[in-house]
Design a protein around this motif. Structure first.
Motif, PDB file in Angstrom:
ATOM      1  N   GLY A  24      30.197   5.708  12.652  1.00  0.00           N
ATOM      2  CA  GLY A  24      31.383   5.007  12.197  1.00  0.00           C
ATOM      3  C   GLY A  24      31.428   4.773  10.708  1.00  0.00           C
ATOM      4  O   GLY A  24      32.338   4.118  10.200  1.00  0.00           O
ATOM      5  N   GLU A  25      30.474   5.296   9.968  1.00  0.00           N
ATOM      6  CA  GLU A  25      30.402   5.166   8.519  1.00  0.00           C
ATOM      7  C   GLU A  25      29.433   6.205   7.976  1.00  0.00           C
ATOM      8  O   GLU A  25      28.783   6.916   8.736  1.00  0.00           O
ATOM      9  CB  GLU A  25      29.966   3.755   8.121  1.00  0.00           C
ATOM     10  N   ARG A  26      29.324   6.266   6.648  1.00  0.00           N
ATOM     11  CA  ARG A  26      28.466   7.245   6.005  1.00  0.00           C
ATOM     12  C   ARG A  26      27.134   6.612   5.605  1.00  0.00           C
ATOM     13  O   ARG A  26      27.010   5.387   5.500  1.00  0.00           O
ATOM     14  CB  ARG A  26      29.150   7.806   4.756  1.00  0.00           C
ATOM     15  N   PHE A  27      26.145   7.460   5.378  1.00  0.00           N
ATOM     16  CA  PHE A  27      24.909   7.015   4.742  1.00  0.00           C
ATOM     17  C   PHE A  27      25.183   6.863   3.243  1.00  0.00           C
ATOM     18  O   PHE A  27      25.763   7.753   2.613  1.00  0.00           O
ATOM     19  CB  PHE A  27      23.790   8.040   4.960  1.00  0.00           C
ATOM     20  N   THR A  28      24.761   5.743   2.654  1.00  0.00           N
ATOM     21  CA  THR A  28      25.105   5.469   1.258  1.00  0.00           C
ATOM     22  C   THR A  28      23.911   5.169   0.365  1.00  0.00           C
ATOM     23  O   THR A  28      24.021   5.279  -0.855  1.00  0.00           O
ATOM     24  CB  THR A  28      26.071   4.270   1.161  1.00  0.00           C
ATOM     25  N   THR A  29      22.780   4.763   0.932  1.00  0.00           N
ATOM     26  CA  THR A  29      21.628   4.375   0.116  1.00  0.00           C
ATOM     27  C   THR A  29      20.432   5.268   0.433  1.00  0.00           C
ATOM     28  O   THR A  29      20.402   5.949   1.467  1.00  0.00           O
ATOM     29  CB  THR A  29      21.240   2.904   0.353  1.00  0.00           C
ATOM     30  N   ALA A  30      19.443   5.232  -0.447  1.00  0.00           N
ATOM     31  CA  ALA A  30      18.208   5.983  -0.228  1.00  0.00           C
ATOM     32  C   ALA A  30      17.024   5.161  -0.717  1.00  0.00           C
ATOM     33  O   ALA A  30      17.002   4.706  -1.861  1.00  0.00           O
ATOM     34  CB  ALA A  30      18.242   7.326  -0.950  1.00  0.00           C
ATOM     35  N   GLY A  31      16.073   4.954   0.171  1.00  0.00           N
ATOM     36  CA  GLY A  31      14.818   4.318  -0.197  1.00  0.00           C
ATOM     37  C   GLY A  31      13.710   5.352  -0.152  1.00  0.00           C
ATOM     38  O   GLY A  31      13.561   6.066   0.838  1.00  0.00           O
ATOM     39  N   LEU A  32      12.951   5.468  -1.236  1.00  0.00           N
ATOM     40  CA  LEU A  32      11.865   6.442  -1.313  1.00  0.00           C
ATOM     41  C   LEU A  32      10.531   5.709  -1.288  1.00  0.00           C
ATOM     42  O   LEU A  32      10.342   4.711  -1.993  1.00  0.00           O
ATOM     43  CB  LEU A  32      11.960   7.280  -2.587  1.00  0.00           C
ATOM     44  N   ILE A  39       6.019  11.927   0.701  1.00  0.00           N
ATOM     45  CA  ILE A  39       7.183  11.151   0.285  1.00  0.00           C
ATOM     46  C   ILE A  39       8.113  11.012   1.475  1.00  0.00           C
ATOM     47  O   ILE A  39       8.458  12.008   2.129  1.00  0.00           O
ATOM     48  CB  ILE A  39       7.921  11.814  -0.892  1.00  0.00           C
ATOM     49  N   SER A  40       8.509   9.784   1.759  1.00  0.00           N
ATOM     50  CA  SER A  40       9.467   9.483   2.810  1.00  0.00           C
ATOM     51  C   SER A  40      10.780   9.072   2.149  1.00  0.00           C
ATOM     52  O   SER A  40      10.804   8.166   1.311  1.00  0.00           O
ATOM     53  CB  SER A  40       8.932   8.340   3.681  1.00  0.00           C
ATOM     54  N   VAL A  41      11.869   9.751   2.521  1.00  0.00           N
ATOM     55  CA  VAL A  41      13.199   9.418   2.006  1.00  0.00           C
ATOM     56  C   VAL A  41      14.001   8.845   3.158  1.00  0.00           C
ATOM     57  O   VAL A  41      14.280   9.537   4.142  1.00  0.00           O
ATOM     58  CB  VAL A  41      13.911  10.659   1.427  1.00  0.00           C
ATOM     59  N   GLN A  42      14.380   7.569   3.053  1.00  0.00           N
ATOM     60  CA  GLN A  42      15.097   6.895   4.136  1.00  0.00           C
ATOM     61  C   GLN A  42      16.555   6.709   3.717  1.00  0.00           C
ATOM     62  O   GLN A  42      16.852   5.951   2.788  1.00  0.00           O
ATOM     63  CB  GLN A  42      14.480   5.533   4.429  1.00  0.00           C
ATOM     64  N   PHE A  43      17.448   7.384   4.410  1.00  0.00           N
ATOM     65  CA  PHE A  43      18.887   7.242   4.174  1.00  0.00           C
ATOM     66  C   PHE A  43      19.441   6.195   5.149  1.00  0.00           C
ATOM     67  O   PHE A  43      19.176   6.255   6.354  1.00  0.00           O
ATOM     68  CB  PHE A  43      19.606   8.567   4.379  1.00  0.00           C
ATOM     69  N   ARG A  44      20.226   5.248   4.600  1.00  0.00           N
ATOM     70  CA  ARG A  44      20.769   4.160   5.428  1.00  0.00           C
ATOM     71  C   ARG A  44      22.235   3.926   5.077  1.00  0.00           C
ATOM     72  O   ARG A  44      22.657   4.196   3.943  1.00  0.00           O
ATOM     73  CB  ARG A  44      20.006   2.855   5.196  1.00  0.00           C
ATOM     74  N   PRO A  45      23.001   3.353   6.004  1.00  0.00           N
ATOM     75  CA  PRO A  45      24.353   2.912   5.678  1.00  0.00           C
ATOM     76  C   PRO A  45      24.312   1.651   4.815  1.00  0.00           C
ATOM     77  O   PRO A  45      23.262   1.007   4.674  1.00  0.00           O
ATOM     78  CB  PRO A  45      24.998   2.628   7.036  1.00  0.00           C
ATOM     79  N   ARG A  46      25.454   1.281   4.285  1.00  0.00           N
ATOM     80  CA  ARG A  46      25.575   0.080   3.471  1.00  0.00           C
ATOM     81  C   ARG A  46      25.084  -1.141   4.255  1.00  0.00           C
ATOM     82  O   ARG A  46      25.391  -1.331   5.422  1.00  0.00           O
ATOM     83  CB  ARG A  46      27.036  -0.121   3.083  1.00  0.00           C
ATOM     84  N   GLY A  47      24.306  -1.998   3.576  1.00  0.00           N
ATOM     85  CA  GLY A  47      23.896  -3.274   4.156  1.00  0.00           C
ATOM     86  C   GLY A  47      22.768  -3.206   5.151  1.00  0.00           C
ATOM     87  O   GLY A  47      22.446  -4.216   5.793  1.00  0.00           O
ATOM     88  N   PRO A 100       0.805  -1.232   0.000  1.00  0.00           N
ATOM     89  CA  PRO A 100       0.000   0.000   0.000  1.00  0.00           C
ATOM     90  C   PRO A 100       0.834   1.277   0.000  1.00  0.00           C
ATOM     91  O   PRO A 100       0.679   2.146   0.860  1.00  0.00           O
ATOM     92  CB  PRO A 100      -0.836  -0.141   1.272  1.00  0.00           C
ATOM     93  N   ARG A 101       1.716   1.411  -0.966  1.00  0.00           N
ATOM     94  CA  ARG A 101       2.522   2.610  -1.186  1.00  0.00           C
ATOM     95  C   ARG A 101       3.370   2.351  -2.427  1.00  0.00           C
ATOM     96  O   ARG A 101       3.537   1.200  -2.839  1.00  0.00           O
ATOM     97  CB  ARG A 101       3.425   2.937   0.017  1.00  0.00           C
ATOM     98  N   LEU A 102       3.899   3.409  -3.015  1.00  0.00           N
ATOM     99  CA  LEU A 102       4.820   3.287  -4.141  1.00  0.00           C
ATOM    100  C   LEU A 102       6.249   3.393  -3.627  1.00  0.00           C
ATOM    101  O   LEU A 102       6.508   4.069  -2.625  1.00  0.00           O
ATOM    102  CB  LEU A 102       4.546   4.383  -5.173  1.00  0.00           C
ATOM    103  N   VAL A 103       7.184   2.739  -4.313  1.00  0.00           N
ATOM    104  CA  VAL A 103       8.550   2.692  -3.806  1.00  0.00           C
ATOM    105  C   VAL A 103       9.558   2.899  -4.933  1.00  0.00           C
ATOM    106  O   VAL A 103       9.261   2.696  -6.107  1.00  0.00           O
ATOM    107  CB  VAL A 103       8.843   1.339  -3.109  1.00  0.00           C
ATOM    108  N   CYS A 104      10.754   3.309  -4.549  1.00  0.00           N
ATOM    109  CA  CYS A 104      11.897   3.371  -5.450  1.00  0.00           C
ATOM    110  C   CYS A 104      13.155   3.331  -4.583  1.00  0.00           C
ATOM    111  O   CYS A 104      13.242   4.067  -3.590  1.00  0.00           O
ATOM    112  CB  CYS A 104      11.878   4.635  -6.302  1.00  0.00           C
ATOM    113  N   TYR A 105      14.117   2.484  -4.950  1.00  0.00           N
ATOM    114  CA  TYR A 105      15.315   2.283  -4.127  1.00  0.00           C
ATOM    115  C   TYR A 105      16.563   2.650  -4.915  1.00  0.00           C
ATOM    116  O   TYR A 105      16.713   2.262  -6.085  1.00  0.00           O
ATOM    117  CB  TYR A 105      15.396   0.830  -3.666  1.00  0.00           C
TER     118      TYR A 105
END
Length: 210
Positions: free
Chosen positions: A107-115, A200-208, A74-79
């Motif tokens: 201890g690391e950077r944010f590298t990915t984004a899930g919308l 729109i929700s933009v989720q920034f996450r570290p690798r993995g 029940p939402r649209l997504v893009c990764y």
């Protein structure tokens, strides 16, 4: 596809502005190593970014098994995985600003984004923690920037029960879940019968971390 969106009077600006994070964050200790940072209107003047992402992101409809049937998510997504350019340069600025502030602690950077795009009040996300990757057994962070109409993000300790925390999120608000939060707490965006525009929700996450 989308309900009508009414921009906030506090979210209209000619030039988007990212607030410095140093003194703008409020941290809430949740216990057992979990914590939550919030910064209302972190991105001021976010309405233009919201409109552009709504139009230009290649939104996908997902389906997934649930019990004995396959249902629409029940939402649209893009990764956007690590190494893939984000759909707007301002998202890159937001990710870099978060990395500069949190990398010493994370201890690391944010590298990915899930919308995720919540088109109206019938779109939602159920109770969950981001434990499909390293968050299952490692302290980490998930930073959420919300654009468009405000929707409540609810949190509760893992194990069920009623929501114990509620944060309306929209119009450039920032919420960061850190420490053990993904393992020891759950969060959701519930459905609502109230007329509401898209978010729109933009989720920034570290690798993995997913």
């Amino acid at each position: 596809m989308f309900a009508r969106h009414q921009a906030s009077l506090f979210d209209i600006a000619d030039v988007p502005t990212i607030e410095p994070l140093g003194g703008a964050l409020t941290r809430t200790e949740l216990g057992a190593g979990a914590w939550l940072d919030t910064c209302p209107s972190w991105l001021r003047g976010s309405a233009g970014l919201f409109d552009e992402l709504l139009r230009s992101v290649p939104w996908r409809r997902e389906r997934r098994p649930m019990y004995d049937r396959v249902v629409d998510v029940p939402r649209l997504v893009c990764y956007y995985p690590d190494g893939i350019a984000l759909p707007h340069p301002l998202l890159t600025e937001l990710r870099d600003a978060l990395s500069r502030h949190y990398a010493p602690e994370l201890g690391e950077r944010f590298t990915t984004a899930g919308l995720c795009c919540y088109r109206d009040g019938s779109d939602s996300v159920a109770w969950h923690g981001d434990t499909a990757g390293r968050g299952a057994d490692t302290d980490t962070m998930v930073a959420i920037v919300s654009l468009g109409a405000a929707r409540p993000l609810l949190l509760r300790p893992r194990g069920g029960g009623a929501a114990s925390l509620r944060y309306p999120q929209g119009h450039g608000d920032l919420l960061v879940m850190g420490g053990s939060c993904q393992r020891t707490w759950e969060h959701c965006v519930p459905k609502t019968a109230q007329p509401i525009g898209p978010r729109i929700s933009v989720q920034f996450r570290p690798r993995g971390v997913r």
